[in-house]
Design a protein around this motif. Sequence first.
Motif, PDB file in Angstrom:
ATOM      1  N   ARG A  35      -5.612   2.347   4.876  1.00 39.23           N
ATOM      2  CA  ARG A  35      -5.265   3.654   5.232  1.00 39.23           C
ATOM      3  C   ARG A  35      -3.755   3.728   5.619  1.00 39.23           C
ATOM      4  O   ARG A  35      -3.200   2.861   6.492  1.00 39.23           O
ATOM      5  CB  ARG A  35      -6.177   4.154   6.497  1.00 39.23           C
ATOM      6  N   CYS A  36      -3.221   4.779   5.411  1.00 40.65           N
ATOM      7  CA  CYS A  36      -1.804   5.273   5.748  1.00 40.65           C
ATOM      8  C   CYS A  36      -1.750   5.459   7.284  1.00 40.65           C
ATOM      9  O   CYS A  36      -2.652   6.092   7.929  1.00 40.65           O
ATOM     10  CB  CYS A  36      -1.384   6.440   4.928  1.00 40.65           C
TER      11      CYS A  36
ATOM     12  N   CYS B  82       1.599   5.341  -0.156  1.00 37.49           N
ATOM     13  CA  CYS B  82       0.731   6.779   0.226  1.00 37.49           C
ATOM     14  C   CYS B  82       1.651   7.733  -0.606  1.00 37.49           C
ATOM     15  O   CYS B  82       2.614   7.873  -0.252  1.00 37.49           O
ATOM     16  CB  CYS B  82       0.571   6.996   1.519  1.00 37.49           C
TER      17      CYS B  82
ATOM     18  N   ARG C 181      -4.659   8.639   5.060  1.00 39.38           N
ATOM     19  CA  ARG C 181      -5.477   8.592   3.952  1.00 39.38           C
ATOM     20  C   ARG C 181      -5.472   7.497   3.357  1.00 39.38           C
ATOM     21  O   ARG C 181      -4.778   6.609   3.490  1.00 39.38           O
ATOM     22  CB  ARG C 181      -4.865   9.745   3.087  1.00 39.38           C
ATOM     23  N   PRO C 182      -6.634   7.013   2.506  1.00 34.73           N
ATOM     24  CA  PRO C 182      -6.284   5.863   1.700  1.00 34.73           C
ATOM     25  C   PRO C 182      -5.256   5.551   1.048  1.00 34.73           C
ATOM     26  O   PRO C 182      -4.963   6.786  -0.013  1.00 34.73           O
ATOM     27  CB  PRO C 182      -7.618   5.861   1.073  1.00 34.73           C
TER      28      PRO C 182
ATOM     29  N   GLY D 148     -10.816  -4.617  -4.241  1.00 35.04           N
ATOM     30  CA  GLY D 148     -11.607  -3.560  -3.642  1.00 35.04           C
ATOM     31  C   GLY D 148     -11.257  -3.150  -2.108  1.00 35.04           C
ATOM     32  O   GLY D 148     -11.887  -1.942  -1.540  1.00 35.04           O
ATOM     33  N   GLN D 149     -10.443  -3.864  -1.450  1.00 38.25           N
ATOM     34  CA  GLN D 149     -10.046  -3.565  -0.044  1.00 38.25           C
ATOM     35  C   GLN D 149      -8.929  -2.313  -0.226  1.00 38.25           C
ATOM     36  O   GLN D 149      -8.143  -2.219  -0.986  1.00 38.25           O
ATOM     37  CB  GLN D 149      -9.189  -4.720   0.441  1.00 38.25           C
ATOM     38  N   THR D 150      -9.234  -1.398   0.825  1.00 36.27           N
ATOM     39  CA  THR D 150      -8.527  -0.279   0.889  1.00 36.27           C
ATOM     40  C   THR D 150      -7.634  -0.271   2.306  1.00 36.27           C
ATOM     41  O   THR D 150      -8.469  -0.625   3.010  1.00 36.27           O
ATOM     42  CB  THR D 150      -9.333   1.023   0.733  1.00 36.27           C
TER      43      THR D 150
ATOM     44  N   GLN E 138      -2.717   3.431  -1.998  1.00 40.86           N
ATOM     45  CA  GLN E 138      -3.048   2.902  -3.479  1.00 40.86           C
ATOM     46  C   GLN E 138      -2.426   1.612  -3.227  1.00 40.86           C
ATOM     47  O   GLN E 138      -1.413   1.249  -2.653  1.00 40.86           O
ATOM     48  CB  GLN E 138      -2.132   3.843  -4.344  1.00 40.86           C
ATOM     49  N   ASN E 139      -3.281   0.370  -3.675  1.00 39.13           N
ATOM     50  CA  ASN E 139      -2.962  -1.019  -3.674  1.00 39.13           C
ATOM     51  C   ASN E 139      -1.982  -1.144  -4.724  1.00 39.13           C
ATOM     52  O   ASN E 139      -2.405  -0.854  -5.943  1.00 39.13           O
ATOM     53  CB  ASN E 139      -4.231  -1.671  -3.749  1.00 39.13           C
TER      54      ASN E 139
ATOM     55  N   VAL F   7       0.918  -1.202   0.084  1.00 37.95           N
ATOM     56  CA  VAL F   7      -0.153   0.157   0.018  1.00 37.95           C
ATOM     57  C   VAL F   7       0.700   1.117   0.007  1.00 37.95           C
ATOM     58  O   VAL F   7       1.688   1.371   0.770  1.00 37.95           O
ATOM     59  CB  VAL F   7      -0.856   0.059   1.088  1.00 37.95           C
TER      60      VAL F   7
END
Length: 75
Positions: free
Chosen positions: A47-48, A21, A53-54, A43-45, A56-57, A19
């Motif tokens: 957070r940093c 950020c 913040r969400p 679709g799993q997100t 990026q996978n 993930v």
Amino acid sequence: MTTNATWGGTVALNLTLHVYCPRCNRSVEIDMTKMPPEGKAIGQTFRCMECGRPGQNIVSHKSANHSYPGSKRPK
Ligand SMILES: [Zn+2]
């Protein structure tokens, strides 16, 4: 059928999930073996942990690089 739609499938396919950020310019590898095998990976997100913040996978295959658990690449 092995699918990357679940955590168990992504582990079976030797995929790794990072993930990233863009705000903090940091990426964290998700330990998918600790995820519920039947849980949805698509679709799993995440957070940093720094800014909340969400992220990026980024999914990649383990053969795509030469780093293995325990061998950290230099920053
Ligand atoms: Zn962040």
